[in-house]
Design a protein around this motif. Structure first.
Motif, PDB file in Angstrom:
ATOM      1  N   SER A   1       0.838  -1.206   0.000  1.00  0.00           N
ATOM      2  CA  SER A   1       0.000   0.000   0.000  1.00  0.00           C
ATOM      3  C   SER A   1       0.873   1.257   0.000  1.00  0.00           C
ATOM      4  CB  SER A   1      -0.929  -0.003   1.214  1.00  0.00           C
ATOM      5  OG  SER A   1      -0.206   0.178   2.408  1.00  0.00           O
ATOM      6  N   ARG A   2       1.989   1.232   0.720  1.00  0.00           N
ATOM      7  CA  ARG A   2       2.880   2.392   0.716  1.00  0.00           C
ATOM      8  C   ARG A   2       3.489   2.591  -0.660  1.00  0.00           C
ATOM      9  NH1 ARG A   2       5.462   5.809   4.009  1.00  0.00           N
ATOM     10  NH2 ARG A   2       7.567   6.490   3.433  1.00  0.00           N
ATOM     11  N   MET A   3       3.901   1.503  -1.306  1.00  0.00           N
ATOM     12  CA  MET A   3       4.470   1.621  -2.648  1.00  0.00           C
ATOM     13  C   MET A   3       3.431   2.190  -3.618  1.00  0.00           C
ATOM     14  SD  MET A   3       6.617  -1.941  -2.847  1.00  0.00           S
ATOM     15  CE  MET A   3       6.969  -1.696  -4.581  1.00  0.00           C
ATOM     16  N   ARG A   4       2.189   1.774  -3.456  1.00  0.00           N
ATOM     17  CA  ARG A   4       1.132   2.295  -4.326  1.00  0.00           C
ATOM     18  C   ARG A   4       0.940   3.796  -4.115  1.00  0.00           C
ATOM     19  NH1 ARG A   4      -4.241   3.415  -3.618  1.00  0.00           N
ATOM     20  NH2 ARG A   4      -5.570   3.272  -5.484  1.00  0.00           N
ATOM     21  N   VAL A   5       0.937   4.223  -2.860  1.00  0.00           N
ATOM     22  CA  VAL A   5       0.777   5.646  -2.576  1.00  0.00           C
ATOM     23  C   VAL A   5       1.938   6.450  -3.173  1.00  0.00           C
ATOM     24  CG1 VAL A   5       0.762   7.360  -0.727  1.00  0.00           C
ATOM     25  CG2 VAL A   5      -0.635   5.308  -0.523  1.00  0.00           C
ATOM     26  N   LEU A   6       3.160   5.943  -2.984  1.00  0.00           N
ATOM     27  CA  LEU A   6       4.320   6.641  -3.527  1.00  0.00           C
ATOM     28  C   LEU A   6       4.278   6.665  -5.054  1.00  0.00           C
ATOM     29  CD1 LEU A   6       7.141   5.289  -1.170  1.00  0.00           C
ATOM     30  CD2 LEU A   6       5.994   7.514  -1.092  1.00  0.00           C
ATOM     31  N   PHE A   7       3.831   5.561  -5.652  1.00  0.00           N
ATOM     32  CA  PHE A   7       3.737   5.495  -7.107  1.00  0.00           C
ATOM     33  C   PHE A   7       2.722   6.511  -7.630  1.00  0.00           C
ATOM     34  CE2 PHE A   7       1.602   3.594 -10.852  1.00  0.00           C
ATOM     35  CZ  PHE A   7       2.668   3.626 -11.736  1.00  0.00           C
ATOM     36  N   LEU A   8       1.558   6.589  -6.982  1.00  0.00           N
ATOM     37  CA  LEU A   8       0.544   7.542  -7.420  1.00  0.00           C
ATOM     38  C   LEU A   8       1.014   8.981  -7.212  1.00  0.00           C
ATOM     39  CD1 LEU A   8      -2.733   5.846  -6.123  1.00  0.00           C
ATOM     40  CD2 LEU A   8      -1.836   5.888  -8.448  1.00  0.00           C
ATOM     41  N   SER A   9       1.739   9.219  -6.116  1.00  0.00           N
ATOM     42  CA  SER A   9       2.277  10.558  -5.886  1.00  0.00           C
ATOM     43  C   SER A   9       3.273  10.939  -6.980  1.00  0.00           C
ATOM     44  CB  SER A   9       2.949  10.633  -4.515  1.00  0.00           C
ATOM     45  OG  SER A   9       2.029  10.371  -3.480  1.00  0.00           O
ATOM     46  N   GLU A  10       4.107   9.983  -7.377  1.00  0.00           N
ATOM     47  CA  GLU A  10       5.065  10.247  -8.451  1.00  0.00           C
ATOM     48  C   GLU A  10       4.349  10.494  -9.777  1.00  0.00           C
ATOM     49  OE1 GLU A  10       8.611  10.936 -10.346  1.00  0.00           O
ATOM     50  OE2 GLU A  10       8.126  10.838  -8.212  1.00  0.00           O
ATOM     51  N   LEU A  11       3.274   9.733 -10.025  1.00  0.00           N
ATOM     52  CA  LEU A  11       2.498   9.962 -11.248  1.00  0.00           C
ATOM     53  C   LEU A  11       1.888  11.360 -11.248  1.00  0.00           C
ATOM     54  CD1 LEU A  11       0.559   6.635 -11.940  1.00  0.00           C
ATOM     55  CD2 LEU A  11       2.532   7.562 -13.148  1.00  0.00           C
ATOM     56  N   ARG A  12       1.331  11.780 -10.098  1.00  0.00           N
ATOM     57  CA  ARG A  12       0.764  13.123 -10.023  1.00  0.00           C
ATOM     58  C   ARG A  12       1.835  14.182 -10.236  1.00  0.00           C
ATOM     59  NH1 ARG A  12      -2.625  10.783  -5.995  1.00  0.00           N
ATOM     60  NH2 ARG A  12      -1.080  11.245  -4.378  1.00  0.00           N
ATOM     61  N   ALA A  13       3.015  13.952  -9.629  1.00  0.00           N
ATOM     62  CA  ALA A  13       4.098  14.920  -9.807  1.00  0.00           C
ATOM     63  C   ALA A  13       4.533  14.989 -11.273  1.00  0.00           C
ATOM     64  CB  ALA A  13       5.282  14.539  -8.916  1.00  0.00           C
ATOM     65  N   LYS A  14       4.632  13.828 -11.928  1.00  0.00           N
ATOM     66  CA  LYS A  14       4.992  13.827 -13.349  1.00  0.00           C
ATOM     67  C   LYS A  14       3.943  14.532 -14.190  1.00  0.00           C
ATOM     68  CE  LYS A  14       7.910   9.670 -13.440  1.00  0.00           C
ATOM     69  NZ  LYS A  14       8.055   8.302 -13.976  1.00  0.00           N
ATOM     70  N   ALA A  15       2.661  14.281 -13.859  1.00  0.00           N
ATOM     71  CA  ALA A  15       1.594  14.943 -14.617  1.00  0.00           C
ATOM     72  C   ALA A  15       1.649  16.450 -14.433  1.00  0.00           C
ATOM     73  CB  ALA A  15       0.230  14.410 -14.165  1.00  0.00           C
ATOM     74  N   GLU A  16       1.936  16.907 -13.204  1.00  0.00           N
ATOM     75  CA  GLU A  16       2.044  18.341 -12.960  1.00  0.00           C
ATOM     76  C   GLU A  16       3.241  18.931 -13.695  1.00  0.00           C
ATOM     77  OE1 GLU A  16       2.219  18.643  -8.764  1.00  0.00           O
ATOM     78  OE2 GLU A  16       0.098  18.182  -8.446  1.00  0.00           O
ATOM     79  N   ARG A  17       4.355  18.192 -13.697  1.00  0.00           N
ATOM     80  CA  ARG A  17       5.519  18.699 -14.435  1.00  0.00           C
ATOM     81  C   ARG A  17       5.242  18.745 -15.926  1.00  0.00           C
ATOM     82  NH1 ARG A  17       8.402  15.391 -10.657  1.00  0.00           N
ATOM     83  NH2 ARG A  17       8.552  13.719 -12.206  1.00  0.00           N
ATOM     84  N   ALA A  18       4.552  17.700 -16.438  1.00  0.00           N
ATOM     85  CA  ALA A  18       4.233  17.696 -17.867  1.00  0.00           C
ATOM     86  C   ALA A  18       3.301  18.855 -18.218  1.00  0.00           C
ATOM     87  CB  ALA A  18       3.597  16.360 -18.259  1.00  0.00           C
ATOM     88  N   GLU A  19       2.318  19.130 -17.348  1.00  0.00           N
ATOM     89  CA  GLU A  19       1.407  20.246 -17.602  1.00  0.00           C
ATOM     90  C   GLU A  19       2.153  21.566 -17.551  1.00  0.00           C
ATOM     91  OE1 GLU A  19      -1.878  22.322 -18.572  1.00  0.00           O
ATOM     92  OE2 GLU A  19      -1.577  20.134 -18.629  1.00  0.00           O
ATOM     93  N   ALA A  20       3.099  21.687 -16.603  1.00  0.00           N
ATOM     94  CA  ALA A  20       3.904  22.911 -16.539  1.00  0.00           C
ATOM     95  C   ALA A  20       4.754  23.072 -17.796  1.00  0.00           C
ATOM     96  CB  ALA A  20       4.787  22.887 -15.300  1.00  0.00           C
ATOM     97  N   ASP A  21       5.302  21.951 -18.291  1.00  0.00           N
ATOM     98  CA  ASP A  21       6.085  22.024 -19.526  1.00  0.00           C
ATOM     99  C   ASP A  21       5.219  22.438 -20.704  1.00  0.00           C
ATOM    100  OD1 ASP A  21       8.337  21.277 -18.142  1.00  0.00           O
ATOM    101  OD2 ASP A  21       8.172  19.143 -18.653  1.00  0.00           O
ATOM    102  N   ARG A  22       4.000  21.867 -20.768  1.00  0.00           N
ATOM    103  CA  ARG A  22       3.110  22.240 -21.866  1.00  0.00           C
ATOM    104  C   ARG A  22       2.706  23.706 -21.780  1.00  0.00           C
ATOM    105  NH1 ARG A  22       1.055  16.949 -20.952  1.00  0.00           N
ATOM    106  NH2 ARG A  22      -0.508  17.759 -19.502  1.00  0.00           N
ATOM    107  N   ALA A  23       2.452  24.169 -20.560  1.00  0.00           N
ATOM    108  CA  ALA A  23       2.103  25.591 -20.396  1.00  0.00           C
ATOM    109  C   ALA A  23       3.265  26.477 -20.798  1.00  0.00           C
ATOM    110  CB  ALA A  23       1.703  25.850 -18.941  1.00  0.00           C
TER     111      ALA A  23
END
Length: 421
Positions: free
Chosen positions: A187-209
């Motif tokens: 469960s901890r690995m899943r939480v960390l994985f989802l957090s990393e996915l959210r961070a990547k999505a935010e970085r990708a959105e910032a790059d697109r902006a």
């Protein structure tokens, strides 16, 4: 491909994360119903000494209570639960009216300890979680030692059954501890994985902006260069030629016309430079005129030879920026049409009526109105601008001769377009 959670599930997860203590308190109550009540009934039915039952009940109460702060204080809750389990292991066997003996650690409520081990391993880092696992395995050893010989607490002492009991108990307890700990780590690995996915999505959105911003800036620079190279150059030539015509014969009747052309051209150049500065500046906005600039507009119109009479009725009131700009543009367009189509010797009357339902603007002139094809374009543009703030426009030829334009502008914008479409 992993499916995204449903909206209902996302709402539930968000609520549980925001109200951890409340959600865990509800879980503690739900665990008390099947486990705590059965354990309590067994303690009440036991004919063991009251002090022994009270100690066992205290240990069970601590176990169930540790569920409430399990996510807020996982290490403290787990440590307190471990102490309660140690107490239950150390207590003498309980005795029921049927003559059977059983250790207090076999009461159903001790299953709550597995939930606390799962939570601690999922909430803590690797080293603290390994420490929690070591505590759990130490507890397994103590429980095995306590239950190793069933004859010591009134269990069966058959040779075959004893071997099966010891093997099954050892495998079961070790497997349970390892399973709860592993599930927590997953469960901890899943939480960390989802957090990393959210961070990547935010970085990708910032790059697109950032890319969109760079593309917009490049486009603005291109437009700025085109305007500078074409429009500004043409205006500069126009001003130069007008000045040349004025200076060639200062006393001629056309000298004033040349002076007006040169002055308007210089103002257009100044406005053009301002617009170019806005285009080259990120997030810049050009200063927008309003009714406060009406006197300058009227001066420019009168300089062309058109006579303009202005009448204002009612008490003026401040307008919202969008409404103020719209009123100014309508007047500007109406007077420009007078200059273009009624001639330099035309006379125009403008009335500003401040009424309860809005500002009424009426511009009349004694010349011909614009041709049908030009009127269609100009009037359509004004109607679109007015419709954006909820205003109306009426225009047409007057009986006999002349042209009349009448516009109503509300004091508050009623239907501004949304900016997010």
């Amino acid at each position: 491909m992993r499916e995204s959670p449903s909206p209902a599930g996302a709402v539930v997860d968000s609520f549980l994360n925001r109200h951890q203590v409340s959600a865990d308190a509800m879980l503690a109550v739900l665990l008390v119903l099947p486990l705590g009540l059965v354990s309590l009934s067994l303690l009440r039915a036991s004919d063991s000494p009251l002090s022994l039952r009270l100690l066992a009940g205290l240990g069970l109460l601590v176990l169930h209570g540790c569920v409430v702060p399990r996510r807020l204080r996982p290490l403290a809750a787990y440590g307190l639960a471990a102490v309660a389990m140690l107490l239950l292991v150390a207590l003498p066997p309980l005795h029921d009216p049927g003559g059977a003996y059983y250790p207090a650690v076999l009461l159903p409520s001790t299953l709550v300890f597995g939930l606390l081990l799962y939570t601690a391993s999922g909430r803590l880092g690797l080293l603290p979680s390994l420490f929690c696992l070591a505590v759990a395995l130490t507890g397994v050893v103590l429980v095995l030692a306590r239950l190793w010989n069933p004859a010591s607490w009134g269990g069966s002492s058959g040779s075959y059954e004893l071997v099966a009991w010891r093997i099954g108990l050892s495998v079961g307890l070790v497997a349970a501890a390892a399973c709860f700990w592993s599930l927590g780590r997953l469960s901890r690995m899943r939480v960390l994985f989802l957090s990393e996915l959210r961070a990547k999505a935010e970085r990708a959105e910032a790059d697109r902006a950032r890319e969109r911003k760079e593309a917009a800036r490049a486009e603005r620079d291109r437009i700025s260069r085109e305007m500078h190279d074409v429009v500004s150059h043409s205006l500069a030539v126009m001003v130069s030629q007008a000045e040349g015509g004025r200076l060639s014969d200062p006393d001629s009747p056309g000298a004033g016309v040349f002076a007006t052309i040169a002055g308007v051209g210089r103002e257009a150049l100044r406005d053009m430079r301002g617009l170019l500065g806005v285009l080259r500046t990120d997030g810049g906005t050009a200063p927008q005129p309003g009714l406060g600039d009406l006197s300058d507009l009227l001066d420019h119109v009168r300089d062309t030879g058109v006579r303009v009479a202005v009448q204002e009725v009612g008490d003026a009131r401040p307008l919202r920026p969008a409404v103020d700009l719209t009123a100014y543009r309508v007047i500007q367009e109406g007077l420009t049409n007078v200059i273009k189509h009624a001639g330099a010797t035309a006379a125009a009357d403008m009335m500003l009526a401040w009424r309860p339902d809005g500002l009424h603007i009426t511009i009349t002139n004694d010349g011909d109105g614009p041709p049908a094809e030009e009127a269609g374009v100009g009037l359509t543009g004004m109607r679109e601008r007015l419709s954006m703030v909820g205003g109306t426009l009426e225009a047409g030829r007057r009986p006999g001769a002349g042209f009349e334009l009448s516009a109503t502008v509300p004091y508050e914008p009623r239907s501004l377009p949304s900016s997010g479409s």
